[in-house]
Design an enzyme around this catalytic site. Sequence first.
Site, PDB file in Angstrom:
ATOM      1  N   ARG A   1       0.830  -1.205   0.000  1.00 52.48           N
ATOM      2  CA  ARG A   1       0.000   0.000   0.000  1.00 52.48           C
ATOM      3  C   ARG A   1       0.866   1.257   0.000  1.00 52.48           C
ATOM      4  O   ARG A   1       0.474   2.288  -0.564  1.00 52.48           O
ATOM      5  CB  ARG A   1      -0.976   0.004   1.177  1.00 52.48           C
ATOM      6  CG  ARG A   1      -2.018   1.106   1.109  1.00 52.48           C
ATOM      7  CD  ARG A   1      -3.108   0.937   2.161  1.00 52.48           C
ATOM      8  NE  ARG A   1      -4.191   0.061   1.716  1.00 52.48           N
ATOM      9  CZ  ARG A   1      -5.311   0.483   1.117  1.00 52.48           C
ATOM     10  NH1 ARG A   1      -5.519   1.767   0.905  1.00 52.48           N
ATOM     11  NH2 ARG A   1      -6.234  -0.365   0.739  1.00 52.48           N
TER      12      ARG A   1
ATOM     13  N   THR B   1      -6.477  -4.477  -0.558  1.00 54.37           N
ATOM     14  CA  THR B   1      -5.754  -4.869  -1.776  1.00 54.37           C
ATOM     15  C   THR B   1      -5.744  -6.383  -1.951  1.00 54.37           C
ATOM     16  O   THR B   1      -5.453  -6.877  -3.035  1.00 54.37           O
ATOM     17  CB  THR B   1      -4.312  -4.325  -1.766  1.00 54.37           C
ATOM     18  OG1 THR B   1      -3.645  -4.788  -0.585  1.00 54.37           O
ATOM     19  CG2 THR B   1      -4.312  -2.813  -1.807  1.00 54.37           C
TER      20      THR B   1
ATOM     21  N   GLU C   1      -9.315   6.194   7.377  1.00 57.30           N
ATOM     22  CA  GLU C   1      -7.886   6.417   7.183  1.00 57.30           C
ATOM     23  C   GLU C   1      -7.519   7.672   6.406  1.00 57.30           C
ATOM     24  O   GLU C   1      -6.528   8.323   6.735  1.00 57.30           O
ATOM     25  CB  GLU C   1      -7.265   5.203   6.467  1.00 57.30           C
ATOM     26  CG  GLU C   1      -7.239   3.950   7.288  1.00 57.30           C
ATOM     27  CD  GLU C   1      -6.978   2.717   6.443  1.00 57.30           C
ATOM     28  OE1 GLU C   1      -7.848   2.401   5.601  1.00 57.30           O
ATOM     29  OE2 GLU C   1      -5.932   2.093   6.594  1.00 57.30           O
TER      30      GLU C   1
END
Lengths: 461, 769
Positions: B310, B445, B716
């Site tokens: 990420r 992901t 986030e």
Amino acid sequence: MEIEFLLNGETVRLSDQPATRTLLDWLRETRKLTGTKEGCNEGDCGACTVMVSSLDGDGVQHQALNACILFLPQLHGKAVRTVEGLSGPGGEMHPVQAAMVDHHGSQCGFCTPGIVMSLATAHRNGERNHDDVLAGNLCRCTGYAPIIRSAVAATEQPVPDWLDDEAEALGAIAAGGSAPGTLDELAAWYEANPDATLIAGATDVGLWVTKRLAELNKPCFIARVPELQAIEVDDQAIRIGAAVNMNAVQALMADHHPDFAEMIRRYGSVQVRGAATIGGNIANGSPIGDGPPALIALGAILHLRLGGETRDLPLEDYFIAYGKQDRRPGELVTAVSIPRQADRLKCYKISKRFDQDISSVCGAFNVATEDNRVVSARIAFGGMAAIPKRASAVEAALMGKPWRDETIRAAAEEFPKDFQPIDDMRASASYRQLVARNLLLRYFAESHLGRKHTSVLEVRA
Amino acid sequence: MSVAEPKPHDSGPLHVTGQARYIDDLPTEEGTLHLAFGLSEIAHGEIEAMDLAPVRAVPGVVAVLTALDLPGANDVSAGANDEPLLSDGNVHFLGQPLFLVIADNHLAARKAARLARIDYIEKPALISIDDALNAGSRFEDPLTYSKGDPDAAIAKAAHRIEGRIELGGQEHFYLEGQVAQAVPLEGGEMLVRSSTQHPTEIQHKVAIALGLPYAAVRVEVRRMGGGFGGKESQGNALAVACAVAARATGKTCRMRYDRDDDMVITGKRHEFRIDYRAGFDDDGRIAGVDFTQYARCGWARDLSTPVADRAMLHADNAYHLPAARITSHRLKTNTVSNTAFRGFGGPQGVVGIERVIDHIAHSLGKDASEVREVNYYASFKDKAGETTPYHQEVSDSVIREITAKLAKTSDYARRRKAVAEWNASHPFLKKGLALTPVKFGISFTLTHLNQAGALVHIYSDGSVNLNHGGTEMGQGLFTKVAQVAADAFGLPLSAIRITATDTDKVPNTSATAASSGSDLNGMAVKEACYQLRNRLVLFLKNQYRVAAREIDFADGRVMVADRSFSFAEVAAAAYQARVSLSANGFYATPDIVWDRIKGRGRPFYYFAYGAAVTEVVIDTLTGENRILRTDILHDAGRSLNPAIDIGQVEGAYVQGAGWLTTEELVWDGKGRLTTHAPSTYKIPACSDRPEVFNVALWDRGLNKEKTIYRSKAVGEPPFMLGISAFLALSDAVASCGDGTIYPSLNAPATAERVLFAVQRQGAGAGHGV
């Protein structure tokens, strides 16, 4: 040990508890009052904040304290209110509680009981300096903004009448007293029991128990000894009893040495300062305590007592080496005296975080000039050596010199003679050395530019 | 309507009165046992001998377990099977659990845990990124994602920069430490209560540790006292310890870490080093960029692979990079195994490119916001077909609109001038200003994790019981999801009974992570509710011979043509008519596909956007610094609950700024964490929040994708708005020099780092000595 106190208005008598049982453990484990939370168990997060009320002259004084480093005997004769005891008899919320709901002041909710108790105590005391009130309450979710909105919203609401004055009930239980009751008794007992552990506010000793898991030898609670609580101000000196807590020292210094008071504002938190004592701050000999540098710069005298014998010495002479002080077995610190003087003191507390952080460097400067020439210089530092220590070489380089840039820059070169600091988790040695020098520059700059040019705390957007 | 209303947190009244129960607050039954781990005192080596007799001798100690005493798998890893609950004889970091003390009280367990006599064969420990690089210590080969030919683009460009930034890790400092409890049930089954973001993983780890099928383990969590990613995998050890101890003793077992132990044992945000090279034109427009990211993963894999991925996927942030290469090194060290933390590697990736932009601007003598503007992804309206370095088209960008509006509302241009003037008249103090954007990719992901389930019951009195796979850690998920349910039935929010997350109710859940909680669980709940609603409609339609369109649910009533019933009347009637009043909902995010090795695909369903302007002041004599003012504009799509979303934005900003300023993790040369308590590790306190703090949601926010009511994930993304504080500090430092030396500030920008950065600006900078 017999202990009697009020818990949410109800009288509690305990005789079966270890002297080092913390209020937090007793509340949660024994009384099953689990609203008070354990966040850090060392007095740094405030999740365990409770309101402690005690008689103060004719009135009742209310203080937010950390239950995690408060031993049960410290509560003798006092009243404890936990979050469970804050709402009204019919479940009506305290204005602070209602505001915290309405203004989204809680997210995960774990710090919330402590926040609520800090705010409710301040609300009861009429305090509105919310940032200072909450310096000892960490919140990891909200970024504090909605908590402040809640605090502001509750400010104008009256103190609920169900928090009735505990004065009467307190008077009844406080009459019991506890040993040692006088300084004479304490001094005699301690001389006979020099291996005892004296406990005043327990903000340091508390961690020996909760973190080091130490068994304390002969714990002796001294904060209630009246002579140790005394403050005397006369023409010659300000004499502060060893068990005077740092909130009281802050209030006292605001009138005499306001910059010392301002530093104490950043010393610990409301909860820590309400327990911590000036005697403890000195006696434990920490190289990073913030009281001693300021007191040394003020030329403070330490008063000690061994049995019937008393002894005075300049505070800087008390600190001999790391962990070693000029204190004989069985001798106790009874008071510290600050000579009356014109206020020239500036205190600089350098830390990673402004509030509730231990200093990496704490510098205190007290320089007098006549006709723009230095006639006296007392400069002391914490965090620069194994003990709180004067910058003697720097002082010498200033004495008799004109108060100007060249003098300051030359004197700053002397710091390495006075100090050889260490690297640790708070700062590197090189940072400490550089900052110490720069703080002398700051003191000089502040003397002609004012603090608006030298302190980021004075700046607004 | 309940959705889009600024409803307070469902547990607010319980929080403020102390009635909200966390695991350690649950009433204990007589005989409940308490646990503590004995921890290693060295960072790397082997256990030669372990004498536990002094541990067993402590009054109150019931049993002491080592790896040899475990009934099943000795593994509490997040999946790589490389993290034993108790040391198998090897020691990988200082603070690793070696043995488990079971005692009749918490304090006795803690005291006993320190009394083991252990002989170690000590080995050299790799502590730092450099240690790991020098030793070639890694979990996998470096991974590279690329687009175009960055080397050629950089070489051809009119200007070039290169540099390095070091980024410290971050301790979660959830206020409630890790805690779990296991209750042994009949037939060897186990009920576990855990402060976890991932009940299903706890279920799996406990089952495997006890040799049970998953179905024999039930995990329940009502709420956490904060998570921030730190309770995604780090609760496994406590839950498994409680379960094996409960199996061994037949008693309920509870374990909580003391704060210092928690900070020593549990993983943190990954420390990163990022090397960068970039080529750009006279306007600062980037032609090509090359990043090398080094992640200090610690001793075990945990979630380091997706975290490092990420970070790579956010190396572009909000900027179109025509040519880019991102190389990622996953380094293995003898320190805590780093783990998920809000942003999950994204923040480190974003800091990398923001640093590049700042460096470019400095080298051109431009305001960094001008350089940002020429590099932003094109607006969604322009349909430019621009792609990320991992070849996903960015078709929903509103970053140009958001930053333009924020620049206006924050009065950026005027304040830029004012700061310069202020600095000219202040020799010792300097202000700095920065505007930074964020674009954050939403979806796990690991594509299969993008699913969720819900279970909704209507009882015959019309009350509604709501359950789903998401966990509540303070983020307001339960409130938002209950708003969705209330709307589906036209009921007031108070009619929806929110219940604890429970693996017996909704199975096979994903962690509540990746900001996905509302997106996934909100949709699953909506689906369940509409199944029920449709059944009620069908029942009413047949009962009253009306058309479906004549039936409506609103204000706690059900309108059936010209009749009106209470919801309770309808529920009772449907029950009498033998209509099923319970439904499972399910949701899987559509349209995402991702090849993490090739670095190609559409890992993210959509992007969330935001921007912040921060003004700071520094003291050039001490490096002391403060945030003075922050203005934020953040895109929460069509917000499900603006009050909760603003709370997330404010909290995330302060947490992000803390990461980059005061929060410093320090290990000594032996691998001992010396900042293991709040006395030494400094998260922001109340007065550290910006005194002026203007936070707004993007009023034109609308998710292009069909998310729950077109909202956007908010957990986030705003964490990265804190980067504006860091770059404002860099700006203030730069103002001390003549423009020739880039500050190259490292993070966290403690007073010490700021002062040394000022010093590097050259003689006379800040007038210090």
